[in-house]
Design a protein around this motif. Structure first.
Motif, short mmCIF file in Angstrom:
data_model
loop_
_atom_site.label_atom_id
_atom_site.label_comp_id
_atom_site.label_asym_id
_atom_site.label_seq_id
_atom_site.Cartn_x
_atom_site.Cartn_y
_atom_site.Cartn_z
N VAL A 1 0.84 -1.19 0.00
CA VAL A 1 0.00 0.00 0.00
C VAL A 1 0.88 1.25 0.00
CG1 VAL A 1 -1.92 -1.14 1.13
CG2 VAL A 1 -0.16 -0.06 2.52
N GLY A 2 0.34 2.31 -0.57
CA GLY A 2 1.13 3.52 -0.74
C GLY A 2 1.19 4.38 0.51
N ASP A 3 2.05 5.39 0.43
CA ASP A 3 2.23 6.32 1.54
C ASP A 3 1.53 7.66 1.27
OD1 ASP A 3 3.82 4.61 3.07
OD2 ASP A 3 5.59 5.12 1.88
N ARG A 4 0.65 7.70 0.29
CA ARG A 4 -0.02 8.96 -0.03
C ARG A 4 -0.89 9.42 1.13
NH1 ARG A 4 -3.11 8.51 -5.60
NH2 ARG A 4 -3.48 10.69 -5.05
N ILE A 5 -0.95 10.74 1.29
CA ILE A 5 -1.75 11.32 2.36
C ILE A 5 -3.04 11.92 1.82
CG2 ILE A 5 -1.80 13.14 4.12
CD1 ILE A 5 1.17 12.72 4.53
N VAL A 6 -2.93 12.73 0.76
CA VAL A 6 -4.10 13.39 0.19
C VAL A 6 -4.75 12.48 -0.85
CG1 VAL A 6 -4.97 15.44 -0.97
CG2 VAL A 6 -3.01 15.63 0.57
N THR A 7 -5.76 11.74 -0.42
CA THR A 7 -6.55 10.89 -1.32
C THR A 7 -8.02 11.11 -0.97
OG1 THR A 7 -6.55 8.99 0.18
CG2 THR A 7 -4.71 9.14 -1.41
N TRP A 8 -8.91 10.75 -1.88
CA TRP A 8 -10.33 10.91 -1.62
C TRP A 8 -10.80 10.08 -0.42
CZ3 TRP A 8 -12.73 14.96 -3.07
CH2 TRP A 8 -12.42 15.59 -4.29
N LEU B 1 -2.02 5.60 5.79
CA LEU B 1 -2.78 6.55 6.60
C LEU B 1 -4.25 6.18 6.63
CD1 LEU B 1 -2.90 9.18 8.22
CD2 LEU B 1 -3.20 10.41 6.05
N GLY B 2 -4.78 5.80 5.47
CA GLY B 2 -6.19 5.41 5.41
C GLY B 2 -6.50 4.19 6.24
N GLN B 3 -5.56 3.24 6.30
CA GLN B 3 -5.77 2.04 7.09
C GLN B 3 -5.82 2.35 8.58
OE1 GLN B 3 -2.61 -0.58 5.83
NE2 GLN B 3 -3.83 -1.44 4.18
N MET B 4 -5.27 3.49 8.99
CA MET B 4 -5.36 3.90 10.40
C MET B 4 -6.53 4.84 10.64
SD MET B 4 -1.36 4.38 11.55
CE MET B 4 -0.96 5.53 10.21
N LEU B 5 -6.79 5.76 9.68
CA LEU B 5 -7.87 6.73 9.86
C LEU B 5 -9.24 6.08 9.88
CD1 LEU B 5 -6.95 9.84 7.64
CD2 LEU B 5 -7.05 9.70 10.14
N ASP B 6 -9.46 5.12 9.00
CA ASP B 6 -10.79 4.52 8.86
C ASP B 6 -11.25 3.85 10.15
OD1 ASP B 6 -13.15 3.68 7.58
OD2 ASP B 6 -12.25 1.77 7.07
N PRO B 7 -10.50 2.89 10.72
CA PRO B 7 -10.95 2.29 11.98
C PRO B 7 -10.95 3.28 13.14
CG PRO B 7 -8.75 1.49 11.40
CD PRO B 7 -9.26 2.25 10.23
N ALA B 8 -10.03 4.28 13.10
CA ALA B 8 -10.01 5.27 14.18
C ALA B 8 -11.30 6.09 14.19
CB ALA B 8 -8.80 6.18 14.03
N ALA B 9 -11.75 6.48 13.01
CA ALA B 9 -13.00 7.24 12.91
C ALA B 9 -14.19 6.40 13.38
CB ALA B 9 -13.22 7.70 11.47
N ASP B 10 -14.21 5.13 12.98
CA ASP B 10 -15.30 4.25 13.42
C ASP B 10 -15.34 4.13 14.94
OD1 ASP B 10 -15.93 3.81 10.80
OD2 ASP B 10 -14.91 1.87 10.66
N ARG B 11 -14.18 3.90 15.54
CA ARG B 11 -14.13 3.71 16.99
C ARG B 11 -14.50 4.99 17.74
NH1 ARG B 11 -9.55 0.28 15.65
NH2 ARG B 11 -10.04 -1.86 16.23
N LEU B 12 -14.06 6.14 17.21
CA LEU B 12 -14.38 7.40 17.88
C LEU B 12 -15.88 7.68 17.84
CD1 LEU B 12 -11.52 9.90 16.95
CD2 LEU B 12 -12.17 9.09 19.22
N TYR B 13 -16.51 7.41 16.69
CA TYR B 13 -17.96 7.63 16.59
C TYR B 13 -18.70 6.70 17.55
CZ TYR B 13 -18.92 11.13 13.06
OH TYR B 13 -19.08 12.32 12.41
N ILE B 14 -18.29 5.44 17.57
CA ILE B 14 -18.95 4.49 18.46
C ILE B 14 -18.74 4.87 19.92
CG2 ILE B 14 -18.91 2.09 19.26
CD1 ILE B 14 -18.40 1.26 16.36
N ALA B 15 -17.51 5.25 20.27
CA ALA B 15 -17.22 5.65 21.64
C ALA B 15 -18.01 6.89 22.03
CB ALA B 15 -15.72 5.91 21.80
#
Length: 247
Positions: A56-63, A121-135
């Motif tokens: 997986v890539g290291d890009r930061i700015v993706t959709w 970054l996306g692999q970390m942001l996605d589950p982090a957002a899910d957990r924060l919303y649930i919490a």
């Protein structure tokens, strides 16, 4: 399934033009591991249930990352709506925001695969957002008295188990995260449906009673799937740590 050991043996025996050199011992040179990207966790072999792609890539700015970041930014807004006004209008807006977060959770994964924009970054942001919303949601529901504290403790205990296991995995191996399972996504989707319905069902009227019953149905299924996913993650983390120790 091809393991790391079998992959190295196959390439060495083929003797292609990848620049590999034979030593007198009959093994490939030490730079072999830097030339062949790994797509499987070392030492786990055929037992692994998730696919680990190290390419997986290291890009930061993706959709997908933009959607995940927007979902994260909506967490404090959601908390203010449900804990500030505590009105029917505020709960409706909060429910719409929570529904949009659930939709974007599905959409960012779809875009990542469709546009080939999967990133670390996306692999970390996605589950982090899910957990924060649930919490944030279970805290708000518990504070408002809509959710019983035993259910809050059940979901919180699940989160604590997974977070602690991932922390240990990061300390003892070179894995920063685990692959999200379909069961985990299904659990998150159920909870994302349940929470706004529970907020809307907290108000009076026959329609609110119907909405509350449907919300509790989604909540029960969501919590059951949530723990099922946790057991899968804990089992996978155990296998990854065992494979890393053996390699």
């Amino acid at each position: 399934m091809v393991t790391q050991k079998h992959l190295s043996r196959e390439i060495c025996e083929r003797g292609d033009d990848s620049g590999l050199q034979w030593r007198s011992s009959g093994r490939c040179s030490a730079d072999f591991w830097h030339k062949v990207p790994l797509t499987l966790p070392p030492g786990v072999g055929v037992r692994t249930r998730f696919h680990y792609d190290r390419s997986v890539g290291d890009r930061i700015v993706t959709w997908p990352n933009v959607l995940s970041a927007a979902r994260l930014a909506g967490v404090p807004v959601f908390l203010w709506l449900v804990l500030g006004p505590r009105s029917a209008t505020g709960d409706i807006i909060a429910a719409v925001l929570l529904g949009a977060a659930g939709l974007s959770d599905w959409l960012d994964g779809k875009l990542a695969r469709m546009l080939n924009q999967t990133s670390k970054l996306g692999q970390m942001l996605d589950p982090a957002a899910d957990r924060l919303y649930i919490a944030a949601t279970i805290v708000a529901l518990a504070v408002r008295g809509i959710m019983p504290w035993w259910l809050f403790a059940t979901i919180a205990a699940r989160e604590a188990c997974v977070v602690l296991a991932v922390y240990v995995l990061r300390k003892r191996t070179n894995y920063a995260a685990i692959q999200v399972a379909f069961v985990g996504k299904a659990a998150t989707l159920c909870l994302m449906y349940a929470f706004p319905l529970l907020f809307l069902g907290a108000h009076g009227g026959v329609s609110a009673e119907v909405v509350r019953i449907i919300g509790w149905a989604f909540a029960i299924w969501g919590v059951a799937l949530y723990w099922w996913a946790a057991l899968l993650y804990l089992s996978e983390i155990k296998e990854l740590m065992r494979g890393a120790a053996a390699s």
